[in-house]
Every structure is written in C-alpha cells, then in structure tokens.
Design a protein around this motif. Sequence first.
Motif, mmCIF file in Angstrom:
data_model
loop_
_atom_site.group_PDB
_atom_site.id
_atom_site.type_symbol
_atom_site.label_atom_id
_atom_site.label_comp_id
_atom_site.label_asym_id
_atom_site.label_seq_id
_atom_site.Cartn_x
_atom_site.Cartn_y
_atom_site.Cartn_z
ATOM 1 N N VAL A 90 -5.066 -5.306 6.167
ATOM 2 C CA VAL A 90 -4.841 -4.172 7.097
ATOM 3 C C VAL A 90 -4.170 -3.790 8.215
ATOM 4 O O VAL A 90 -3.463 -5.131 9.142
ATOM 5 C CB VAL A 90 -6.440 -4.407 7.982
ATOM 6 C CG1 VAL A 90 -7.341 -3.531 6.270
ATOM 7 C CG2 VAL A 90 -6.952 -4.392 8.586
ATOM 8 N N CYS A 91 -3.597 -3.000 8.594
ATOM 9 C CA CYS A 91 -2.668 -2.433 10.287
ATOM 10 C C CYS A 91 -3.200 -0.878 10.532
ATOM 11 O O CYS A 91 -3.812 -0.693 10.509
ATOM 12 C CB CYS A 91 -1.447 -2.467 9.917
ATOM 13 S SG CYS A 91 -1.082 -1.540 8.812
ATOM 14 N N CYS B 253 0.977 -3.257 4.092
ATOM 15 C CA CYS B 253 -0.007 -4.061 3.933
ATOM 16 C C CYS B 253 0.198 -4.557 2.799
ATOM 17 O O CYS B 253 0.461 -3.542 1.301
ATOM 18 C CB CYS B 253 -1.069 -3.432 4.240
ATOM 19 S SG CYS B 253 -1.852 -3.577 5.902
ATOM 20 N N CYS C 285 -2.936 1.928 7.926
ATOM 21 C CA CYS C 285 -4.053 2.297 7.375
ATOM 22 C C CYS C 285 -5.318 2.129 8.110
ATOM 23 O O CYS C 285 -6.771 2.436 6.766
ATOM 24 C CB CYS C 285 -3.985 1.575 5.351
ATOM 25 S SG CYS C 285 -3.902 -0.643 6.458
ATOM 26 N N LYS D 91 0.499 -1.191 0.027
ATOM 27 C CA LYS D 91 0.079 0.191 0.206
ATOM 28 C C LYS D 91 0.758 1.806 0.031
ATOM 29 O O LYS D 91 1.682 1.135 -0.695
ATOM 30 C CB LYS D 91 -0.857 0.095 1.015
ATOM 31 C CG LYS D 91 -1.801 -1.078 1.406
ATOM 32 C CD LYS D 91 -2.903 -1.099 1.998
ATOM 33 C CE LYS D 91 -4.277 -2.134 2.758
ATOM 34 N NZ LYS D 91 -4.845 -1.863 3.358
ATOM 35 N N CYS E 64 2.112 1.979 3.625
ATOM 36 C CA CYS E 64 2.297 0.810 5.850
ATOM 37 C C CYS E 64 3.027 -0.523 3.706
ATOM 38 O O CYS E 64 2.553 -0.192 2.851
ATOM 39 C CB CYS E 64 0.943 1.163 6.001
ATOM 40 S SG CYS E 64 -0.806 0.183 5.063
HETATM 41 ZN ZN LIG Z 1 -2.170 -1.679 6.319
#
Ligand SMILES: [Zn+2]
Length: 479
Positions: free
Chosen positions: A41-42, A28, A45, A23, A26
Amino acid sequence: MSERKYVTTVGVEVHVELATRTKMFCSCLNAPQDVPPNTAVCPVCLGLPGSLPVINREAVRLGVVAALALNCAVNDRIWFERKNYMYPDLVKGYQISQIVSPLGGNGWLAIIGDDGEEKRILINRVHLEEDTARLSHAGDNSLIDVNRSGAPLMEIVTEPVMRSGREAEEYVRKLRAILVYNGVSRCRIQRGEMRVEANVSIAPEGATRLGVRTEIKNQAGFNHMRSAVEYEVRRHAGVIESGGTLHQETRGWDDANQRTFVQRSKEDAHDYRYFPEPDLPPLKIDPAWVKEIGAGMATGYEDYVRGLLDHGLSPADIEALSRNDALGFLRLAAADMPEKTPLFAKRLVKDVFALANSTAMALDESKLRPAAFRDAALLLENGKIAAEGFRTLLDLLYREGGAAEQVARGNQLFVETDHGAVEEAIRKVFAGNAAMVAEFKAGKTAVRNALLGRTMKALGKKADPRVVSGLLDEALKNA
Ligand SMILES: [Zn+2]
C-alpha cells in the motif's frame, strides 16, 4: 407454474483482475494475496491527501488486448470518473472507474446457443477501474486487507441477450478461456480474480418491454451462476402468477439451500454521483498503438483451437487443456516451434496434469514456466533424459521452478551416454546374478527382463532404457 409463456433475458457483468505487475494508479505490487496483508500500500491507493494517481500503461494495454479479443472497437480518447459511495472496503470513499468513455465497446463473443446454433453474445462495454480492499469476517470481527485496493480491474458488460442460465454459463466459461489464453488475467475464481454478476428478467412472450430485473451478485462458481439464474426465472414467474410485485434488487445465492436472497435494493447510476476524475487528464489511445498491440497478439482463441484440431489433437485433449487453463501455456511453450505443438500437448495432458492432481496445485499456481516445460519435453524427446528422469525433472520444475537443463544437470538426470558405464553396470549385475544368466543361456529367455530391470535399477534415473536394452542383449549374446 407455466414458465413456457415467458421469455428469459439474461445479461452478465464480469470483473477480472488484470495480470499486471503493479496496481492501476500507483507502483505498489499487484499481488494482493502473495504478500502479507496491508503491506502493498502507499498514499495513492489509500487516497491520502496530496497523492496523485498515474495510469498504469500495462493495464491499459491488457484492456486493449481484451477489447480486441472480444471484437470490440477501442476508443481513441478515454477518461476516468470518480464513483462515490460508502462501504467499509472502499477506504478512499470513491473508486476511480469509467462511465462515459469506456476503453472499448460494441464487441461480441460467440457461443453455442440453446438452439444448437452459433450465437453472438454482444459486448456492450469493456472498461477499466480499480479494485477495492478485501474484507473477511472472523466471528464478531471484520478484518480489512487493503493490498487489493487499487488493483487493476476490468469490467466487461454484455447486452441482455442470453436466454437461459445455460447460455450465461457458456458465455462466462468462454470469456474466461479467452482472457486466460490472451494473458489478460489469470481469472482464478477461488482468488476472486474473476467475479460474475448476472441480471435476470422474464417477460411474457411477445412483450415489447423487458420485465423487472434482479441482479445476482458474485457467485462462487459458474455452475452457481447458472443455478441462481434458473432459480430467479422460476421465482419471477411465481411472483407474477400469484399477482405479486417484483422489485429491482440485488440478490445473493445461497448454495446450501439452492435459493437466492435479497441483499439490497439496486442503486441507479445517479446514486454514485459520478464526476470526471480531477487528478487524471483524459487519455489518448493512439490507434497506431492499438494496431501494434493487435499485431503482437497471439492467434485468436477460436483459430488456435481449430489449429490444434488440424494438428491432430483430439477434442478430449483440447477440452482438458482448456479446462486446466493450459492453452495459453501451450501456445507459449510452442511459440518458436509450432510443429512440436502435438508433442507438448501430449506431455501437458499426460504428465503435467497428473502433477497438478498429485500436488493439488493447478498449473498456473505452480513454478513451471512454458520455456522450462518445453526444454524438459525436448530433453526427453532427444533422448537426453529417460522417462523416469523426465518425470523427476518435471516434478522439480513444477514445485521449485528453474531452467530445465540446469535442474536436470544438478540432479544428475541426464542419461548415461557413456557406454562403458552401462557395460560396467551390466557386468556387475551378471556377476551378482550368475544363476539367471545361466538360465538365459539354457533357453529361459524370460529372465532377460529381470536382468534388464536390475541393470536399470543399478543405473538409476540416468539410464536410457533403449541404450541399456541394446547393450544388455549384446552382453547376453557374449555371456
Ligand atoms: Zn499504492
């Protein structure tokens, strides 16, 4: 209604998802629809407190590639802003975007204008930002998938210089071809990887100011955009001539009823309370790096297409390659052997697009990679596999991927170069069809083809018709 008194002005904004592995800010995975919902996801984000974004270098590189491909100047110092608004798909409550210092600008893309002449569509800006989550609605329920939150997004904005829905459609088609060709984005419309908005206004001929503009959001296809623009031109003229008032607003396209409808009144930039993103320092874009990226880029799209014509490809084949997003694929396949370009082009148009049809899976959804395709085409060209074996090999590579040689070997597709094995098969066919052999000797030469067919069948996909044919004639002479 007398539309002819008016001049139509159309500007287009396009969002494309960049083809990066991860992304925008990040690590991800950037594959929103390839993994289960809400798994890529993290904290970054999701915008959780204490998390910090990091700019994805590859996203910036692809942005530079796009800017250069669109003849834009690349700014050597850029920064990001926060764009604040509330919407269910914006989980952070803001989007990291660019307003003051876009990555690139002042570019152009050439199309054939309504007058039949080449026309440069001026590109105002190319900037980077992040995508939002994806909402879907099922009955009374709305579902949210945040996999797409933070995916790298690029926005490309033209000056309002197009004069019709046709010109706008031609522009977005050409833009898409260039972006796909350069590997910037896969631009799969049905996946939302390319989203188009057009703003439209009309003004009386000779007027010095543009009329009130309406924006038409995210049409599902380029033809929809054109229809929507043409509808808006008629609607604006109708409102003006009936003495009504046009409003600056965002409208959607109702394809079933072939009309636009109001979605919301248009926000202005100040509604978003942009401010510099406090978690990211300004980014210096080294001109030497930009130069290096430019040097590493493929031949420009236009030059490449011209080159294909010079290679003897027909405009129809080039059109087919372009329509199927295969020009970039072809370029990669022929990277080390440009002289083979016509051969690969022919195989793409003839065999690969047939597979795309029969499997209902577009080339860029398939597992076929340019290098594997190149090797398979060369195996056929060099007589290592036969036509039938080639089709089987291509089908396997298309559905399952892999390297050509390996898959051909694993599936015993290499032709039988062992003449002994072919002669053995011919002996067996002769033994089982003694009457036909006798007929041949009596002068009924037409049975030769039947004998050839039976021998080919006995050998299966390994048979090279040229070898079998030669040995069969030899055997018939001696029979
Ligand atoms: Zn992320």
